[in-house]
Design a protein around this motif. Structure first.
Motif, PDB file in Angstrom:
ATOM      1  N   GLU A 198      33.785  61.821 -14.865  1.00 58.86           N
ATOM      2  CA  GLU A 198      33.623  62.912 -13.942  1.00 58.86           C
ATOM      3  C   GLU A 198      34.316  64.133 -14.681  1.00 58.86           C
ATOM      4  O   GLU A 198      34.597  64.254 -15.538  1.00 58.86           O
ATOM      5  N   HIS A 199      33.814  65.336 -13.986  1.00 54.62           N
ATOM      6  CA  HIS A 199      34.533  66.645 -14.416  1.00 54.62           C
ATOM      7  C   HIS A 199      35.944  66.624 -14.151  1.00 54.62           C
ATOM      8  O   HIS A 199      36.366  66.128 -12.938  1.00 54.62           O
ATOM      9  N   ASN A 200      36.735  67.060 -15.110  1.00 54.37           N
ATOM     10  CA  ASN A 200      38.076  67.500 -14.869  1.00 54.37           C
ATOM     11  C   ASN A 200      39.077  66.281 -14.354  1.00 54.37           C
ATOM     12  O   ASN A 200      39.876  66.513 -13.357  1.00 54.37           O
ATOM     13  N   THR A 201      38.660  65.002 -14.843  1.00 56.20           N
ATOM     14  CA  THR A 201      39.722  63.974 -14.005  1.00 56.20           C
ATOM     15  C   THR A 201      41.240  64.187 -14.343  1.00 56.20           C
ATOM     16  O   THR A 201      41.476  64.954 -15.299  1.00 56.20           O
ATOM     17  N   GLU A 202      41.959  64.079 -13.472  1.00 58.22           N
ATOM     18  CA  GLU A 202      43.305  64.356 -13.620  1.00 58.22           C
ATOM     19  C   GLU A 202      43.700  63.613 -15.034  1.00 58.22           C
ATOM     20  O   GLU A 202      43.374  62.417 -15.240  1.00 58.22           O
ATOM     21  N   VAL A 203      44.367  64.385 -15.728  1.00 59.92           N
ATOM     22  CA  VAL A 203      45.113  63.727 -17.055  1.00 59.92           C
ATOM     23  C   VAL A 203      46.243  62.843 -16.606  1.00 59.92           C
ATOM     24  O   VAL A 203      47.137  63.191 -15.800  1.00 59.92           O
ATOM     25  N   GLU A 204      46.058  61.825 -17.192  1.00 56.24           N
ATOM     26  CA  GLU A 204      46.972  60.832 -16.867  1.00 56.24           C
ATOM     27  C   GLU A 204      47.168  59.784 -18.338  1.00 56.24           C
ATOM     28  O   GLU A 204      46.123  59.939 -19.085  1.00 56.24           O
ATOM     29  N   LYS A 205      48.253  58.864 -18.188  1.00 48.58           N
ATOM     30  CA  LYS A 205      48.326  58.129 -19.537  1.00 48.58           C
ATOM     31  C   LYS A 205      47.198  57.133 -19.646  1.00 48.58           C
ATOM     32  O   LYS A 205      46.969  57.256 -21.054  1.00 48.58           O
ATOM     33  N   LYS A 206      46.359  56.782 -18.592  1.00 53.54           N
ATOM     34  CA  LYS A 206      45.188  55.775 -19.170  1.00 53.54           C
ATOM     35  C   LYS A 206      43.913  56.581 -19.602  1.00 53.54           C
ATOM     36  O   LYS A 206      43.051  55.971 -20.347  1.00 53.54           O
ATOM     37  N   ASN A 207      44.024  58.048 -19.624  1.00 53.20           N
ATOM     38  CA  ASN A 207      43.032  58.883 -20.470  1.00 53.20           C
ATOM     39  C   ASN A 207      43.432  59.698 -21.489  1.00 53.20           C
ATOM     40  O   ASN A 207      42.650  60.361 -22.137  1.00 53.20           O
ATOM     41  N   THR A 208      44.782  59.900 -21.429  1.00 48.13           N
ATOM     42  CA  THR A 208      45.104  61.052 -22.431  1.00 48.13           C
ATOM     43  C   THR A 208      46.415  60.445 -23.093  1.00 48.13           C
ATOM     44  O   THR A 208      47.309  60.156 -22.339  1.00 48.13           O
ATOM     45  N   MET A 209      46.672  60.949 -24.465  1.00 55.29           N
ATOM     46  CA  MET A 209      47.928  60.743 -25.079  1.00 55.29           C
ATOM     47  C   MET A 209      48.768  62.064 -24.664  1.00 55.29           C
ATOM     48  O   MET A 209      48.565  63.054 -24.693  1.00 55.29           O
ATOM     49  N   ASP A 210      50.146  61.507 -24.298  1.00 53.57           N
ATOM     50  CA  ASP A 210      51.267  62.536 -23.955  1.00 53.57           C
ATOM     51  C   ASP A 210      51.863  63.234 -25.387  1.00 53.57           C
ATOM     52  O   ASP A 210      51.558  62.633 -26.294  1.00 53.57           O
ATOM     53  N   ALA A 211      52.783  63.967 -24.987  1.00 52.23           N
ATOM     54  CA  ALA A 211      53.511  64.879 -26.104  1.00 52.23           C
ATOM     55  C   ALA A 211      54.042  64.028 -26.914  1.00 52.23           C
ATOM     56  O   ALA A 211      54.199  64.121 -28.193  1.00 52.23           O
ATOM     57  N   HIS A 212      54.743  62.952 -26.485  1.00 46.88           N
ATOM     58  CA  HIS A 212      55.632  62.112 -27.134  1.00 46.88           C
ATOM     59  C   HIS A 212      54.660  61.253 -27.967  1.00 46.88           C
ATOM     60  O   HIS A 212      55.180  60.998 -29.217  1.00 46.88           O
ATOM     61  N   GLY A 213      53.815  60.826 -27.671  1.00 48.07           N
ATOM     62  CA  GLY A 213      52.780  59.843 -28.248  1.00 48.07           C
ATOM     63  C   GLY A 213      52.032  60.698 -29.335  1.00 48.07           C
ATOM     64  O   GLY A 213      52.274  60.089 -30.799  1.00 48.07           O
ATOM     65  N   LEU A 214      51.807  61.748 -29.219  1.00 50.13           N
ATOM     66  CA  LEU A 214      51.176  62.633 -29.978  1.00 50.13           C
ATOM     67  C   LEU A 214      52.164  62.954 -31.271  1.00 50.13           C
ATOM     68  O   LEU A 214      51.869  62.789 -32.492  1.00 50.13           O
ATOM     69  N   ARG A 215      53.334  63.153 -30.985  1.00 52.59           N
ATOM     70  CA  ARG A 215      54.343  63.358 -32.033  1.00 52.59           C
ATOM     71  C   ARG A 215      54.563  62.060 -32.962  1.00 52.59           C
ATOM     72  O   ARG A 215      54.813  62.167 -34.122  1.00 52.59           O
ATOM     73  N   ARG A 216      54.738  61.021 -32.280  1.00 56.22           N
ATOM     74  CA  ARG A 216      54.640  59.711 -33.049  1.00 56.22           C
ATOM     75  C   ARG A 216      53.422  59.635 -33.944  1.00 56.22           C
ATOM     76  O   ARG A 216      53.494  59.172 -35.298  1.00 56.22           O
ATOM     77  N   VAL A 217      52.363  59.797 -33.512  1.00 60.01           N
ATOM     78  CA  VAL A 217      50.946  59.803 -34.180  1.00 60.01           C
ATOM     79  C   VAL A 217      51.287  60.606 -35.421  1.00 60.01           C
ATOM     80  O   VAL A 217      51.024  60.267 -36.656  1.00 60.01           O
ATOM     81  N   ILE A 218      51.436  62.151 -35.164  1.00 62.76           N
ATOM     82  CA  ILE A 218      51.576  62.972 -36.031  1.00 62.76           C
ATOM     83  C   ILE A 218      52.524  62.572 -37.321  1.00 62.76           C
ATOM     84  O   ILE A 218      52.083  62.839 -38.263  1.00 62.76           O
ATOM     85  N   ASP A 219      53.700  61.888 -36.987  1.00 63.13           N
ATOM     86  CA  ASP A 219      54.755  61.731 -37.900  1.00 63.13           C
ATOM     87  C   ASP A 219      54.220  60.661 -38.902  1.00 63.13           C
ATOM     88  O   ASP A 219      54.408  60.849 -39.888  1.00 63.13           O
ATOM     89  N   GLN A 220      53.483  59.721 -38.085  1.00 63.74           N
ATOM     90  CA  GLN A 220      52.879  58.741 -39.011  1.00 63.74           C
ATOM     91  C   GLN A 220      51.880  58.979 -40.141  1.00 63.74           C
ATOM     92  O   GLN A 220      51.829  58.920 -41.198  1.00 63.74           O
ATOM     93  N   LEU A 221      51.019  60.135 -39.420  1.00 61.21           N
ATOM     94  CA  LEU A 221      50.115  60.536 -40.281  1.00 61.21           C
ATOM     95  C   LEU A 221      50.435  61.445 -41.408  1.00 61.21           C
ATOM     96  O   LEU A 221      50.062  61.488 -42.514  1.00 61.21           O
ATOM     97  N   GLY A 222      51.692  62.204 -41.116  1.00 62.56           N
ATOM     98  CA  GLY A 222      52.481  63.057 -42.114  1.00 62.56           C
ATOM     99  C   GLY A 222      52.734  62.350 -43.340  1.00 62.56           C
ATOM    100  O   GLY A 222      52.639  62.835 -44.539  1.00 62.56           O
ATOM    101  N   GLU A 223      53.232  61.157 -42.927  1.00 60.72           N
ATOM    102  CA  GLU A 223      53.543  60.273 -44.254  1.00 60.72           C
ATOM    103  C   GLU A 223      52.468  59.447 -44.936  1.00 60.72           C
ATOM    104  O   GLU A 223      52.656  59.033 -45.856  1.00 60.72           O
ATOM    105  N   HIS A 224      51.369  59.804 -44.384  1.00 59.46           N
ATOM    106  CA  HIS A 224      50.073  59.190 -45.039  1.00 59.46           C
ATOM    107  C   HIS A 224      49.413  60.363 -45.719  1.00 59.46           C
ATOM    108  O   HIS A 224      48.065  59.939 -46.300  1.00 59.46           O
ATOM    109  N   ARG A 225      49.884  61.532 -46.123  1.00 60.51           N
ATOM    110  CA  ARG A 225      49.097  62.305 -46.805  1.00 60.51           C
ATOM    111  C   ARG A 225      48.902  62.057 -48.293  1.00 60.51           C
ATOM    112  O   ARG A 225      49.884  61.536 -48.916  1.00 60.51           O
ATOM    113  N   ALA A 226      47.656  62.373 -48.910  1.00 61.36           N
ATOM    114  CA  ALA A 226      47.605  61.731 -50.199  1.00 61.36           C
ATOM    115  C   ALA A 226      46.864  62.873 -50.802  1.00 61.36           C
ATOM    116  O   ALA A 226      46.015  63.400 -50.146  1.00 61.36           O
ATOM    117  N   ASP A 227      47.125  63.305 -52.095  1.00 60.42           N
ATOM    118  CA  ASP A 227      46.250  64.392 -52.531  1.00 60.42           C
ATOM    119  C   ASP A 227      46.410  65.609 -51.855  1.00 60.42           C
ATOM    120  O   ASP A 227      45.691  66.427 -51.726  1.00 60.42           O
TER     121      ASP A 227
END
Ligand code: SAM
Length: 492
Positions: A147-176
């Motif tokens: 649909e257009h502009n479905t309401e943003v909720e957990k089942k369709n979108t990662m929230d701020a806390h989740g994003l930080r957790r993901v980014i923290d892990q990606l940051g630890e996997h930098r190589a080169d």
């Protein structure tokens, strides 16, 4: 720059005569080597970090070298003019030393990822019939939305806390010194946490590529996060075609918004002296073929109004992906050729873009038919390790070319660390499963990064079999010498 600013062509694509030793002027140096200017993008040179507008836009010229390695043909060499014409994005990986060493040892499974596609939201303001994510958004995930502009909720979108957790892990996997996120979706502008996430990613040394339809783009918020590139998917140049192509109702102001936001983006990029590359994307099939010239004219309007703040335009046909349940792309036998006629040298749209001095990048493979499966040697996909995908719920996909197909899910980053997922039995089992149906030959989109890497890595394996890895090592060393590192893993 005012709305009526005079158009100033900023860049010229290289016109390099064979045997002409100095068609380009030196503009600086990287790692002690001279940088030759292929484009006239002065703004780029005043920044601390130089960004090439497209891979290989700047090339070192090595005194005395007559043979140049072809980036997509292992062990093959050509003249400088052949090399200049060859695609350089295939030379990025050789500058990632850790990864290259593993590849040269044949340890593809241990290669650390260079970037992830971040499908952190499924929500979008468009319902493009041909959407490459359509099946994900409708069928493959719980919480999918069409649909257009479905309401943003957990089942369709990662929230701020989740994003930080993901980014923290990606940051630890930098190589080169390399880890990136391609912010896609859905549309990343639909996720209220995107810009904060990008800012946080930047603070962790993670580079960003931002792909958007531009309708709800906030240029300053976005540029604040210093993305490597922002690419606006424009596709059309008139309101009716734009509306139909992107599947939204008559009367909505999305076309006007997209136009205005492109102008804002180009203008603010220039005013801020931002290094971010601004791209415009055009995908073409029967539905918008007659609108491509209008799209080029619209790009000219943007430059007229905002100044020369667009760094490249990329054009390719709409794809009918293997995972589609219908042939959503409207392609007739000659659609691709007619599209090419418009956007290759001398074509009507090409002339407009070229007059602006903007590089028009064509993805050759997208215009070519897929190669026959027997082009490849048998065996495994070898490129899956370089680029993965993370979905809104934290699921990690084996590769970035699986478009959310759950058969490719190798774990969930909120349940298991990325480190463990990478080493898990499940990752190996998923790989075995997709290898069994030879997905790298049969379903992988033939214009994808993974597909290109496979072609090259399979050539490397043929040399290994023949006991000629010395040829490969020399070719890698030579590629390193004749290309510059990009500082990121994105293409355009
Ligand atoms: C799926 S969109 C997601 C990001 C964002 N909503 C956007 O419009 O850029 C990413 C890119 O994929 C392109 N795309 C979508 N479906 C496609 C198809 N069937 N063939 C080729 N490109 C496609 C879009 O035009 C866009 O440039």
């Amino acid at each position: 720059m005012t709305e009526s600013a005079e158009r100033v062509p900023t860049r010229r694509l290289p016109i390099i005569a064979a045997n002409d030793p100095s068609p380009l002027r030196p503009v600086g140096s990287i790692a002690g080597r001279q940088v030759l200017q292929v484009s006239d993008h002065e703004a780029l040179f005043s920044n601390e970090e130089l960004l090439q507008p497209t891979p290989g836009a700047w090339l070192p010229r090595i005194a005395g070298r007559t043979q140049y390695p072809m980036p997509d043909q292992v062990g093959r060499y050509g003249t400088y003019s052949e090399f200049v014409k060859a695609p350089k994005y295939m030379a990025q990986w050789v500058h990632w030393k850790t990864r290259t060493d593993l590849i040269l040892e044949g340890r593809y499974h241990d290669v650390p990822p260079a970037h992830f596609e971040g499908i952190f939201t499924l929500v979008c303001n468009f319902m493009c019939p041909h959407c490459s994510r359509r099946v994900t958004r409708t069928k493959w995930v719980e919480g999918g939305t069409w649909e257009h502009n479905t309401e943003v909720e957990k089942k369709n979108t990662m929230d701020a806390h989740g994003l930080r957790r993901v980014i923290d892990q990606l940051g630890e996997h930098r190589a080169d010194d390399q880890m990136g996120i391609v912010w896609g979706g859905g549309d990343p502008t639909a996720n209220p946490y995107t810009y904060d996430g990008m800012r946080y990613a930047r603070s962790k040394g993670i580079t960003s590529s931002f792909l958007t339809n531009g309708v709800f783009l906030d240029s300053d918020e976005c540029l604040d996060t210093d993305p490597i590139l922002v690419r606006v998917s424009l596709n059309c140049g008139t309101e009716e075609a734009y509306r139909k192509f992107h599947g939204y109702p008559k009367g909505w102001d999305y076309f006007e918004r997209a136009k205005q936001n492109m102008k804002d983006l180009a203008r603010r990029k220039l005013q801020r002296g931002a290094r971010t590359l601004v791209g415009i994307s055009l995908i073409v099939d029967e539905r918008n073929l007659d609108d491509v010239v209008a799209a080029a004219e619209l790009i000219r309007d943007v430059v007229d109004a905002a100044g020369p703040g667009i760094d490249y335009v990329i054009a390719r046909p709409v794809m009918n992906y293997q995972h589609f349940d219908q042939q959503w792309a409207r392609l007739k036998e000659d659609t691709t050729r007619r599209a090419l006629d418009l956007v290759t040298e001398g074509g009507e749209a090409w002339r407009i873009i070229d007059d602006l001095g903007i590089p028009l990048v064509l993805i050759k493979d997208s215009f070519d038919p897929p190669p026959e499966p027997d082009t490849y040697s048998d065996g495994s996909c070898l490129s899956y390790g370089l680029y993965g995908e993370i979905r809104h719920n934290g699921d990690i996909q084996l590769c970035s070319d699986s478009y959310g197909n759950p058969e490719y899910t190798i774990g969930n980053i909120f349940e298991t660390s990325l480190e463990e997922i990478w080493r898990s039995d499940r990752r190996r089992a998923v790989l075995d499963q997709v290898n069994a149906r030879e997905c790298f030959k049969t379903t992988c989109p033939h214009n994808s990064r993974g597909h290109h890497h496979n072609r090259v890595f399979h050539q490397i394996e043929a040399y290994r079999k023949a006991g000629q890895m010395d040829v490969v090592r020399q070719w890698v060393d030579d590629l390193r010498e004749v290309t510059y590192p990009l500082g990121h893993s994105f293409f355009v």
